[in-house]
Design a protein around this motif. Structure first.
Motif, PDB file in Angstrom:
ATOM      1  N   GLN A 245      13.583 -35.289 -46.806  1.00 51.18           N
ATOM      2  CA  GLN A 245      15.047 -34.921 -46.409  1.00 51.18           C
ATOM      3  C   GLN A 245      15.884 -34.897 -47.098  1.00 51.18           C
ATOM      4  OE1 GLN A 245      16.528 -37.631 -43.796  1.00 51.18           O
ATOM      5  NE2 GLN A 245      14.559 -38.005 -42.252  1.00 51.18           N
ATOM      6  N   LYS A 246      15.937 -35.168 -48.885  1.00 51.23           N
ATOM      7  CA  LYS A 246      17.429 -34.929 -49.334  1.00 51.23           C
ATOM      8  C   LYS A 246      16.993 -33.781 -49.964  1.00 51.23           C
ATOM      9  CE  LYS A 246      18.045 -36.798 -53.919  1.00 51.23           C
ATOM     10  NZ  LYS A 246      17.789 -37.648 -55.441  1.00 51.23           N
ATOM     11  N   VAL A 247      16.393 -32.939 -50.158  1.00 49.40           N
ATOM     12  CA  VAL A 247      15.616 -31.784 -50.420  1.00 49.40           C
ATOM     13  C   VAL A 247      16.580 -30.307 -49.344  1.00 49.40           C
ATOM     14  CG1 VAL A 247      14.565 -29.342 -51.274  1.00 49.40           C
ATOM     15  CG2 VAL A 247      14.358 -31.558 -52.207  1.00 49.40           C
ATOM     16  N   MET A 248      16.445 -31.272 -47.646  1.00 46.52           N
ATOM     17  CA  MET A 248      16.854 -30.273 -46.901  1.00 46.52           C
ATOM     18  C   MET A 248      18.059 -30.432 -47.182  1.00 46.52           C
ATOM     19  SD  MET A 248      16.466 -28.711 -44.539  1.00 46.52           S
ATOM     20  CE  MET A 248      14.534 -28.272 -44.071  1.00 46.52           C
ATOM     21  N   ARG A 249      18.882 -31.739 -46.991  1.00 44.49           N
ATOM     22  CA  ARG A 249      20.576 -31.973 -46.953  1.00 44.49           C
ATOM     23  C   ARG A 249      20.938 -30.775 -48.502  1.00 44.49           C
ATOM     24  NH1 ARG A 249      20.935 -36.321 -44.218  1.00 44.49           N
ATOM     25  NH2 ARG A 249      19.207 -37.856 -44.382  1.00 44.49           N
ATOM     26  N   GLN A 250      20.580 -30.707 -49.380  1.00 42.54           N
ATOM     27  CA  GLN A 250      20.753 -29.799 -50.247  1.00 42.54           C
ATOM     28  C   GLN A 250      21.114 -27.994 -49.887  1.00 42.54           C
ATOM     29  OE1 GLN A 250      22.410 -31.059 -52.961  1.00 42.54           O
ATOM     30  NE2 GLN A 250      23.495 -28.803 -53.510  1.00 42.54           N
ATOM     31  N   ILE A 251      20.101 -28.543 -49.145  1.00 44.15           N
ATOM     32  CA  ILE A 251      19.527 -26.849 -48.556  1.00 44.15           C
ATOM     33  C   ILE A 251      20.614 -26.092 -47.647  1.00 44.15           C
ATOM     34  CG2 ILE A 251      18.219 -25.334 -46.995  1.00 44.15           C
ATOM     35  CD1 ILE A 251      16.115 -26.265 -49.143  1.00 44.15           C
TER      36      ILE A 251
END
Length: 189
Positions: free
Chosen positions: A77-83
């Motif tokens: 989720q943390k990476v998806m939020r950045q994407i």
């Protein structure tokens, strides 16, 4: 059923999905941006008839909903939020009620939804998530026929039976014979 160029073919592989609500009409641009970042996407499509400039009736594939797409959870989720933050269009990944966690769509549920969204199926109906919640029905498993293995809610409308499948943001109903459906045991809460 790869209706849109470069669109993901969904399999029941155990990997959940997210629903992404857009605040613009740049659905394909957002989908391309996800693809460039290595994230698979799905846009439910349907055939629509229109008149061309010569007055001839034509048919084309168009999105069922112009501000919604689904992306595969292939990163945390943390990476998806950045994407999502890096893509220059305003959007929101749907969240669980009263939480900052993203709402995950289980792989089996997404696969069933994908199969039911096949634009070549003539007897399917799309509706909002709110409309779907108002439909009364029994949870069933389709045991025979071309929809064998799909699960959903068996609902009746206009003297016909439909298999209703809901995902965050929308729902689809497809005509089914009730004799091909077996009620599922309700899960104990």
């Amino acid at each position: 059923m790869n209706a849109v160029p470069n669109q993901t073919v969904i399999e029941d592989d155990g990997c959940p999905w997210y629903a992404v609500r857009l605040f613009s009409l740049k659905q394909q641009e957002v989908a391309n941006a996800f693809q460039e970042k290595g994230i698979q996407y799905f846009i439910p499509m349907q055939y629509v008839d229109y008149l061309d400039k010569d007055g001839k009736r034509r048919r084309k594939l168009a999105p069922v909903v112009h501000n919604l797409l689904f992306v595969r959870k292939s990163v945390e989720q943390k990476v998806m939020r950045q994407i999502v933050a890096d893509i220059p269009y305003k959007m929101m990944v749907m969240r669980k009620i009263n939480s900052n966690d993203f709402c995950e769509i289980p792989s089996k549920q997404m696969y069933d939804f994908y199969v039911m969204c096949n634009p070549d199926l003539l007897i399917n109906k799309y509706m909002s998530e709110e409309e779907a919640k108002l439909k009364k029905g029994t949870r069933v498993l389709v045991t025979n026929g071309p929809l064998k293995g799909l699960t959903g809610k068996l609902v009746r409308q206009s003297r016909k039976y439909y298999l209703l499948k809901e995902v965050p943001g929308m729902a689809v109903m497809i005509k089914v014979t009730r004799w091909c459906c077996k009620p599922m045991e309700e899960e104990k809460k």
